[in-house]
Design a protein around this motif. Structure first.
Motif, PDB file in Angstrom:
ATOM      1  N   ARG A 124       0.822  -1.211   0.000  1.00  0.00           N
ATOM      2  CA  ARG A 124       0.000   0.000   0.000  1.00  0.00           C
ATOM      3  C   ARG A 124       0.860   1.266   0.000  1.00  0.00           C
ATOM      4  NH1 ARG A 124      -4.821  -1.647   4.328  1.00  0.00           N
ATOM      5  NH2 ARG A 124      -5.808  -3.221   2.965  1.00  0.00           N
ATOM      6  N   ALA A 125       1.983   1.203   0.667  1.00  0.00           N
ATOM      7  CA  ALA A 125       2.891   2.360   0.650  1.00  0.00           C
ATOM      8  C   ALA A 125       3.412   2.620  -0.762  1.00  0.00           C
ATOM      9  CB  ALA A 125       4.052   2.128   1.612  1.00  0.00           C
ATOM     10  N   LEU A 126       3.780   1.544  -1.470  1.00  0.00           N
ATOM     11  CA  LEU A 126       4.264   1.705  -2.841  1.00  0.00           C
ATOM     12  C   LEU A 126       3.158   2.216  -3.763  1.00  0.00           C
ATOM     13  CD1 LEU A 126       6.475  -1.512  -3.226  1.00  0.00           C
ATOM     14  CD2 LEU A 126       7.256   0.863  -2.993  1.00  0.00           C
ATOM     15  N   LEU A 127       1.925   1.748  -3.556  1.00  0.00           N
ATOM     16  CA  LEU A 127       0.803   2.229  -4.370  1.00  0.00           C
ATOM     17  C   LEU A 127       0.531   3.711  -4.112  1.00  0.00           C
ATOM     18  CD1 LEU A 127      -1.740  -0.747  -4.188  1.00  0.00           C
ATOM     19  CD2 LEU A 127      -0.381  -0.005  -6.161  1.00  0.00           C
ATOM     20  N   SER A 128       0.636   4.124  -2.860  1.00  0.00           N
ATOM     21  CA  SER A 128       0.438   5.541  -2.542  1.00  0.00           C
ATOM     22  C   SER A 128       1.524   6.410  -3.166  1.00  0.00           C
ATOM     23  CB  SER A 128       0.394   5.736  -1.028  1.00  0.00           C
ATOM     24  OG  SER A 128       1.641   5.405  -0.437  1.00  0.00           O
ATOM     25  N   LEU A 129       2.762   5.911  -3.170  1.00  0.00           N
ATOM     26  CA  LEU A 129       3.850   6.662  -3.803  1.00  0.00           C
ATOM     27  C   LEU A 129       3.674   6.721  -5.321  1.00  0.00           C
ATOM     28  CD1 LEU A 129       6.947   5.414  -1.778  1.00  0.00           C
ATOM     29  CD2 LEU A 129       5.851   7.661  -1.666  1.00  0.00           C
ATOM     30  N   LEU A 130       3.219   5.620  -5.905  1.00  0.00           N
ATOM     31  CA  LEU A 130       2.965   5.606  -7.343  1.00  0.00           C
ATOM     32  C   LEU A 130       1.861   6.593  -7.701  1.00  0.00           C
ATOM     33  CD1 LEU A 130       3.452   4.377 -10.154  1.00  0.00           C
ATOM     34  CD2 LEU A 130       1.783   2.594  -9.560  1.00  0.00           C
ATOM     35  N   SER A 131       0.807   6.638  -6.888  1.00  0.00           N
ATOM     36  CA  SER A 131      -0.279   7.592  -7.129  1.00  0.00           C
ATOM     37  C   SER A 131       0.200   9.029  -6.978  1.00  0.00           C
ATOM     38  CB  SER A 131      -1.438   7.309  -6.162  1.00  0.00           C
ATOM     39  OG  SER A 131      -1.925   5.995  -6.311  1.00  0.00           O
ATOM     40  N   LEU A 132       1.014   9.260  -5.955  1.00  0.00           N
ATOM     41  CA  LEU A 132       1.537  10.610  -5.722  1.00  0.00           C
ATOM     42  C   LEU A 132       2.361  11.100  -6.902  1.00  0.00           C
ATOM     43  CD1 LEU A 132       2.326  13.088  -3.962  1.00  0.00           C
ATOM     44  CD2 LEU A 132       4.195  11.678  -3.045  1.00  0.00           C
ATOM     45  N   TRP A 133       3.316  10.297  -7.339  1.00  0.00           N
ATOM     46  CA  TRP A 133       4.205  10.734  -8.409  1.00  0.00           C
ATOM     47  C   TRP A 133       3.467  10.834  -9.749  1.00  0.00           C
ATOM     48  CZ3 TRP A 133       9.106  12.610  -8.288  1.00  0.00           C
ATOM     49  CH2 TRP A 133       9.770  12.543  -7.070  1.00  0.00           C
TER      50      TRP A 133
END
Length: 388
Positions: A158-167
């Protein structure tokens, strides 16, 4: 066509700059009307960029290298967010420094496409930096308010998905002017007087978006402080006189948090609010050359914030400092250094050591043990004390 009059209050250097600015009847003929810095200002701001730019790059590159080289840090969401912050600040040090110096000091006049591409890179870097700060604040918020289910709520995936969404969102928003949302009149009103070719509607949207992110960061840290204060008060009431006796022997946890978060928020607001204020003013009024020069200085404060971020968020974490020393030791062992650092590398802290360091006055007085692995652990340790 009648040229704009030069105010009599301007000095010789400023008058020369104003006369050379191609402003006719309040309109800009080319990019030179945005190059408003006088010689002394170029020297001062150029010195800030030449100093802060390399420092920001080296600090954040070091943080990225340590996280990438340490498997345990790569698995933790908190350090993924810190790594995202470091990556954004690396981009900021590269894109902002080169673009700012190229435009204001070397007076390079690019076409609309080249200029908007450079500006998009700067916007992407700073927006991702503020977004990563928000994710870090939300991570600490969840760790405190959902302590029992924190690991289930915030997994690495979920942390990686949130970072992907952010960028992804950041890249899309930052390059909207390049994709077509630009000023329809070129350099003339209602275009921005701070950024060539930028539509005032886009500038208003981006500024409002950044202010919302900053407000969410402030709100998250305020709730964390409130929670910490409640835990400290409940611990004191539960333990009674015993807690009162030991309370004088150590600094209250909520006071330590208030000092730490107060410093973080003061630097964050102090670096970002001046530049954002000028951007909001640019949407509503026509800025003068003096205000444009003031904005050029305020924008360098955003770069200063990127230089301070590693010190506030990364190097204050004990685990990351230990990982850094271990990385240096490994480099020495393979021949990168001639001197051994075995005596300088501390052992890995155990869970018992961390808990003990969080609550005793003796450990607080030691420089290497003043900080916990994260600010969130400070409050989590109080959870354990209350349960006991």
């Amino acid at each position: 066509m009648e040229e704009l009059d030069v105010p009599a209050s301007l000095g010789p250097t400023e008058a020369k700059e104003s006369k050379s600015s191609p402003i006719v009847n309040g309109s800009c003929e080319n990019l030179e009307c945005y190059m408003v810095l006088i010689k002394a200002e170029k020297t001062a701001i150029g010195s800030i960029c030449f100093l802060a730019g390399p420092i920001t790059l080296l600090e954040n590159a070091l943080v990225l290298a340590v996280i990438a080289a340490t498997a345990t840090l790569r698995q933790r969401p908190s350090y993924l967010f810190i790594g995202s912050l470091a990556l954004a600040d690396v981009f900021a040090s590269c894109f902002f420094t080169t673009s700012f110096l190229d435009f204001h000091l070397f007076r390079r006049s690019d076409g609309p496409t080249a200029y908007l591409f450079k500006l998009g890179g700067v916007t992407m870097a700073f927006t991702s930096s503020v977004g990563s700060l928000l994710l870090t604040a939300l991570d600490r918020y969840l760790c405190i308010y959902q302590a029992s289910s924190y690991k289930l709520l915030l997994t690495r995936r979920r942390a990686l998905l949130s970072l992907l969404s952010l960028w992804s969102a950041t890249i899309f928003i930052s390059f909207l002017p390049l994709m077509g949302w630009r000023c329809p009149t070129g350099l003339n009103p209602p275009c921005s007087r701070l950024f060539p070719y930028i539509n005032q509607g886009y500038l208003a949207c981006w500024t409002s978006f950044t202010l919302v992110l900053l407000a969410l960061i402030l709100g998250a840290y305020t709730l964390i402080l409130w929670k910490a204060h409640r835990h400290e008060s409940s611990m004191t009431s539960l333990q009674g006189a015993a807690a009162a006796g030991t309370g004088h022997a150590r600094m209250r946890m909520d006071i330590r948090l208030a000092r730490t978060f107060g410093l973080i928020l003061l630097i964050l607001v102090g670096c970002w609010l001046p530049a954002l204020s000028f951007m909001l003013a640019d949407v509503t009024v026509i800025l003068t050359h003096t205000q444009q020069r003031a904005f050029a200085f305020c924008s360098t404060l955003c770069l200063v914030n990127s230089a301070v971020n590693p010190l506030l968020y990364a190097l204050r974490c004990r685990e990351l400092r230990v990982a850094l020393l271990q990385l240096l030791q490994r480099l020495c062992k393979i021949g990168w250094c001639k001197t051994s650092t075995e005596d300088l590398t501390p052992r890995l802290p155990s869970a018992e050591d961390n808990n003990f360091a969080a609550i005793t006055e003796e450990e607080m007085s030691r420089p290497r043990s003043t900080q916990l692995n994260s600010v969130s652990e400070m409050v989590n340790n109080q959870h354990l004390n209350i349960r006991k």
